[in-house]
Design a protein around this motif. Structure first.
Motif, PDB file in Angstrom:
ATOM      1  N   ARG A 116     -63.402 -10.804 -39.195  1.00  0.00           N
ATOM      2  CA  ARG A 116     -64.274 -11.951 -39.462  1.00  0.00           C
ATOM      3  C   ARG A 116     -63.611 -12.906 -40.455  1.00  0.00           C
ATOM      4  O   ARG A 116     -63.642 -14.132 -40.273  1.00  0.00           O
ATOM      5  CB  ARG A 116     -65.615 -11.487 -40.029  1.00  0.00           C
ATOM      6  CG  ARG A 116     -66.566 -10.846 -39.031  1.00  0.00           C
ATOM      7  CD  ARG A 116     -67.862 -10.476 -39.707  1.00  0.00           C
ATOM      8  NE  ARG A 116     -68.546 -11.671 -40.209  1.00  0.00           N
ATOM      9  CZ  ARG A 116     -69.443 -11.676 -41.189  1.00  0.00           C
ATOM     10  NH1 ARG A 116     -69.764 -10.536 -41.804  1.00  0.00           N
ATOM     11  NH2 ARG A 116     -70.022 -12.798 -41.549  1.00  0.00           N
ATOM     12  N   ARG A 117     -63.014 -12.354 -41.493  1.00  0.00           N
ATOM     13  CA  ARG A 117     -62.337 -13.195 -42.484  1.00  0.00           C
ATOM     14  C   ARG A 117     -61.183 -13.952 -41.848  1.00  0.00           C
ATOM     15  O   ARG A 117     -60.947 -15.132 -42.149  1.00  0.00           O
ATOM     16  CB  ARG A 117     -61.828 -12.355 -43.661  1.00  0.00           C
ATOM     17  CG  ARG A 117     -62.933 -11.821 -44.572  1.00  0.00           C
ATOM     18  CD  ARG A 117     -62.381 -11.434 -45.937  1.00  0.00           C
ATOM     19  NE  ARG A 117     -61.378 -10.381 -45.848  1.00  0.00           N
ATOM     20  CZ  ARG A 117     -61.632  -9.091 -45.991  1.00  0.00           C
ATOM     21  NH1 ARG A 117     -62.886  -8.679 -46.223  1.00  0.00           N
ATOM     22  NH2 ARG A 117     -60.669  -8.202 -45.911  1.00  0.00           N
ATOM     23  N   ASP A 145     -73.836   2.675 -37.487  1.00  0.00           N
ATOM     24  CA  ASP A 145     -73.154   1.384 -37.594  1.00  0.00           C
ATOM     25  C   ASP A 145     -73.596   0.442 -36.478  1.00  0.00           C
ATOM     26  O   ASP A 145     -73.838  -0.757 -36.707  1.00  0.00           O
ATOM     27  CB  ASP A 145     -71.636   1.570 -37.506  1.00  0.00           C
ATOM     28  CG  ASP A 145     -71.049   2.242 -38.731  1.00  0.00           C
ATOM     29  OD1 ASP A 145     -71.663   2.157 -39.812  1.00  0.00           O
ATOM     30  OD2 ASP A 145     -69.962   2.849 -38.600  1.00  0.00           O
ATOM     31  N   VAL A 146     -73.680   0.973 -35.270  1.00  0.00           N
ATOM     32  CA  VAL A 146     -74.061   0.136 -34.123  1.00  0.00           C
ATOM     33  C   VAL A 146     -75.478  -0.392 -34.298  1.00  0.00           C
ATOM     34  O   VAL A 146     -75.761  -1.566 -34.036  1.00  0.00           O
ATOM     35  CB  VAL A 146     -73.922   0.923 -32.805  1.00  0.00           C
ATOM     36  CG1 VAL A 146     -74.401   0.093 -31.622  1.00  0.00           C
ATOM     37  CG2 VAL A 146     -72.473   1.355 -32.598  1.00  0.00           C
ATOM     38  N   LEU A 147     -76.375   0.466 -34.759  1.00  0.00           N
ATOM     39  CA  LEU A 147     -77.757   0.036 -34.980  1.00  0.00           C
ATOM     40  C   LEU A 147     -77.818  -1.026 -36.077  1.00  0.00           C
ATOM     41  O   LEU A 147     -78.592  -1.989 -35.987  1.00  0.00           O
ATOM     42  CB  LEU A 147     -78.626   1.235 -35.354  1.00  0.00           C
ATOM     43  CG  LEU A 147     -78.884   2.247 -34.233  1.00  0.00           C
ATOM     44  CD1 LEU A 147     -79.600   3.480 -34.780  1.00  0.00           C
ATOM     45  CD2 LEU A 147     -79.699   1.612 -33.109  1.00  0.00           C
ATOM     46  N   THR A 148     -76.990  -0.872 -37.103  1.00  0.00           N
ATOM     47  CA  THR A 148     -76.947  -1.863 -38.177  1.00  0.00           C
ATOM     48  C   THR A 148     -76.501  -3.217 -37.644  1.00  0.00           C
ATOM     49  O   THR A 148     -77.092  -4.262 -37.966  1.00  0.00           O
ATOM     50  CB  THR A 148     -75.994  -1.405 -39.293  1.00  0.00           C
ATOM     51  OG1 THR A 148     -76.497  -0.192 -39.868  1.00  0.00           O
ATOM     52  CG2 THR A 148     -75.870  -2.462 -40.384  1.00  0.00           C
ATOM     53  N   ILE A 149     -75.464  -3.213 -36.803  1.00  0.00           N
ATOM     54  CA  ILE A 149     -74.968  -4.476 -36.238  1.00  0.00           C
ATOM     55  C   ILE A 149     -76.005  -5.086 -35.307  1.00  0.00           C
ATOM     56  O   ILE A 149     -76.239  -6.311 -35.321  1.00  0.00           O
ATOM     57  CB  ILE A 149     -73.638  -4.231 -35.503  1.00  0.00           C
ATOM     58  CG1 ILE A 149     -72.551  -3.825 -36.495  1.00  0.00           C
ATOM     59  CG2 ILE A 149     -73.208  -5.480 -34.733  1.00  0.00           C
ATOM     60  CD1 ILE A 149     -71.272  -3.337 -35.848  1.00  0.00           C
ATOM     61  N   ALA A 150     -76.644  -4.237 -34.497  1.00  0.00           N
ATOM     62  CA  ALA A 150     -77.660  -4.752 -33.576  1.00  0.00           C
ATOM     63  C   ALA A 150     -78.813  -5.406 -34.336  1.00  0.00           C
ATOM     64  O   ALA A 150     -79.401  -6.392 -33.876  1.00  0.00           O
ATOM     65  CB  ALA A 150     -78.180  -3.626 -32.687  1.00  0.00           C
ATOM     66  N   GLY A 151     -79.120  -4.872 -35.514  1.00  0.00           N
ATOM     67  CA  GLY A 151     -80.204  -5.423 -36.311  1.00  0.00           C
ATOM     68  C   GLY A 151     -79.800  -6.630 -37.126  1.00  0.00           C
ATOM     69  O   GLY A 151     -80.659  -7.348 -37.652  1.00  0.00           O
ATOM     70  N   ASN A 152     -78.491  -6.853 -37.240  1.00  0.00           N
ATOM     71  CA  ASN A 152     -77.993  -7.986 -38.018  1.00  0.00           C
ATOM     72  C   ASN A 152     -76.789  -8.587 -37.304  1.00  0.00           C
ATOM     73  O   ASN A 152     -75.636  -8.356 -37.685  1.00  0.00           O
ATOM     74  CB  ASN A 152     -77.604  -7.533 -39.432  1.00  0.00           C
ATOM     75  CG  ASN A 152     -77.209  -8.700 -40.318  1.00  0.00           C
ATOM     76  OD1 ASN A 152     -77.281  -9.860 -39.898  1.00  0.00           O
ATOM     77  ND2 ASN A 152     -76.773  -8.405 -41.533  1.00  0.00           N
ATOM     78  N   ASP A 154     -75.334 -11.244 -37.424  1.00  0.00           N
ATOM     79  CA  ASP A 154     -74.402 -12.036 -38.227  1.00  0.00           C
ATOM     80  C   ASP A 154     -73.186 -11.218 -38.664  1.00  0.00           C
ATOM     81  O   ASP A 154     -72.163 -11.795 -39.062  1.00  0.00           O
ATOM     82  CB  ASP A 154     -75.114 -12.587 -39.462  1.00  0.00           C
ATOM     83  CG  ASP A 154     -76.059 -13.734 -39.120  1.00  0.00           C
ATOM     84  OD1 ASP A 154     -75.939 -14.280 -37.995  1.00  0.00           O
ATOM     85  OD2 ASP A 154     -76.915 -14.072 -39.952  1.00  0.00           O
ATOM     86  N   LEU A 155     -73.296  -9.890 -38.600  1.00  0.00           N
ATOM     87  CA  LEU A 155     -72.159  -9.054 -38.968  1.00  0.00           C
ATOM     88  C   LEU A 155     -70.983  -9.252 -38.010  1.00  0.00           C
ATOM     89  O   LEU A 155     -69.856  -8.892 -38.332  1.00  0.00           O
ATOM     90  CB  LEU A 155     -72.577  -7.576 -38.998  1.00  0.00           C
ATOM     91  CG  LEU A 155     -73.526  -7.181 -40.134  1.00  0.00           C
ATOM     92  CD1 LEU A 155     -73.990  -5.743 -39.964  1.00  0.00           C
ATOM     93  CD2 LEU A 155     -72.829  -7.356 -41.490  1.00  0.00           C
ATOM     94  N   LEU A 156     -71.259  -9.804 -36.833  1.00  0.00           N
ATOM     95  CA  LEU A 156     -70.192 -10.113 -35.878  1.00  0.00           C
ATOM     96  C   LEU A 156     -69.890 -11.614 -35.841  1.00  0.00           C
ATOM     97  O   LEU A 156     -69.172 -12.070 -34.956  1.00  0.00           O
ATOM     98  CB  LEU A 156     -70.573  -9.641 -34.470  1.00  0.00           C
ATOM     99  CG  LEU A 156     -70.643  -8.136 -34.245  1.00  0.00           C
ATOM    100  CD1 LEU A 156     -71.070  -7.830 -32.815  1.00  0.00           C
ATOM    101  CD2 LEU A 156     -69.304  -7.467 -34.548  1.00  0.00           C
TER     102      LEU A 156
END
Length: 368
Positions: A116-117, A145-152, A154-156
């Motif tokens: 991302r950076r 981790d996958v659930l965290t990304i799915a819920g946010n 913006d992490l991608l």
């Protein structure tokens, strides 16, 4: 003097057989596409010649293990050919990867953040493959981790996911319940990102059925002739053959001992042939196989040395085997898988272990 003349052994790679295997795997993987895994220098066969031949068959996606492998392969292929780096990009090398148009397989939250950076530095979204752990417990984002990304989502931010992938642990054991367990786990995780093309099947995974195929299959070993269905007839064409030069033919009498540790002792008069290959070439010390002369198997006589092996050639007439002749160590009769079984290992290790002292040649059988 050519490379073959300088070497004691020659590995021949049949590029037409390689292409035929790719076509077979592509058909089985359909309707999804078929990539090619060319890590470890295409399992020792030569990533450049292998990848170029596969591009002629329509393969436009390749997988390597490391950044170095990716950079080397990029120099050999057109810019529009996709190259994925399975182990990701080392911290600090992201800009170099972007310049070479390499796509990282991101498998940790840290790798995602670093990519991302880099996207922010580039001022444009960057492609990436997202790898999840579906049960192999090796590389991949955890379910949490996958659930965290799915819920946010913006992490991608800044990352354009072009592949959602995982790897099968037991695909070469079709009856293993782990295969279905991983398939179910992968489907569950993938349902959170249904818009991203998915990839699960490796060589053996392709033979588990079309439900494992998804959008992209990633065969490696099967391309090179290793049996993807152990215990059944090999559906792949043999791609490699290995020949080694005879250094010396000698007669020995009954009771003569041969090689390190005098492991072999002649029980009667014998004719021996010393062949130019050894464990320094990757011919493993515990391979208890000899060589092939025509249709005859010549058993090993003594231990594998660093630079040579000795075989019992008593059944070959003196005028049929001379210094400078070549004997087969891998061919259609004594296959890569047979050598692996004799060494107590797998065909992957046999091919990857064959060293650079062995010359490589590329041939065309012109078979369909």
């Amino acid at each position: 003097m050519n490379g073959q003349a300088r070497s004691g052994a020659v590995l021949s790679v049949d590029l037409d057989a390689l292409a035929a295997n790719y076509r077979t795997l592509s058909t089985m993987a359909g309707p999804g596409r078929c990539a090619a895994v060319v890590k470890a220098d295409a399992y020792g066969l030569g990533a450049g010649p292998v990848a170029r031949r596969l591009t002629e068959e329509g393969c436009d996606t390749f997988f390597v293990a490391t950044l170095g492998e990716g950079l080397a392969l990029r120099a050999m292929l057109a810019d529009d050919v996709g190259i994925f780096v399975l182990n990701g990009i080392p911290p600090g090398a992201e800009t170099e990867a972007v310049k070479a148009n390499l796509v990282p397989v991101v498998n940790t939250m840290g790798a995602i953040e670093r990519w991302r950076r880099e996207a922010r530095r580039q001022g444009a979204p960057l492609d990436a493959a997202v790898q999840v752990d579906s049960g192999m417990t090796r590389l991949g984002l955890s379910k949490e981790d996958v659930l965290t990304i799915a819920g946010n989502p913006d992490l991608l931010s800044g990352i354009r996911p072009v592949l959602f992938m995982s790897h099968l642990a037991c695909a070469d054991e079709p009856s293993s319940p782990a295969n279905m367990a991983q398939l179910k786990a992968f489907r569950g995780l993938r349902s959170l990102f249904p818009q991203i093309p998915a990839s699960l099947a490796n060589s053996s995974g392709i033979f588990l059925g079309r439900e494992y195929g998804f959008n992209l299959a990633r065969p490696g070993a099967a391309l090179y002739g290793i049996n993807p269905v152990p215990g059944a007839d090999n559906p792949m064409r043999p791609v490699v053959s290995l020949k080694a030069r005879v250094l010396q033919v000698r007669e020995v009498g009954e009771g003569v001992s041969v090689g390190y540790g005098h492991r072999y002792r002649a029980t009667r008069d014998r004719r021996l042939a010393v062949i130019s290959i050894g464990y320094a070439d990757g011919w493993m010390r515990h391979v208890d196989l000899g060589a092939i002369h025509g249709k005859k198997c010549l058993p090993l006589a003594g231990r594998v040395s660093m630079d040579s092996i000795t075989v019992d050639a008593s059944g070959i007439p003196p005028d049929r085997l001379r210094e400078g002749d070549q004997l087969d160590l891998i061919n259609g009769r004594q296959t890569v898988d047979a050598v692996a079984a004799a060494a107590g290992t797998i065909g992957y290790e046999v091919l990857c272990g064959l060293g650079q002292r062995i010359a490589r040649e590329y041939v065309h059988s012109h078979g369909n």
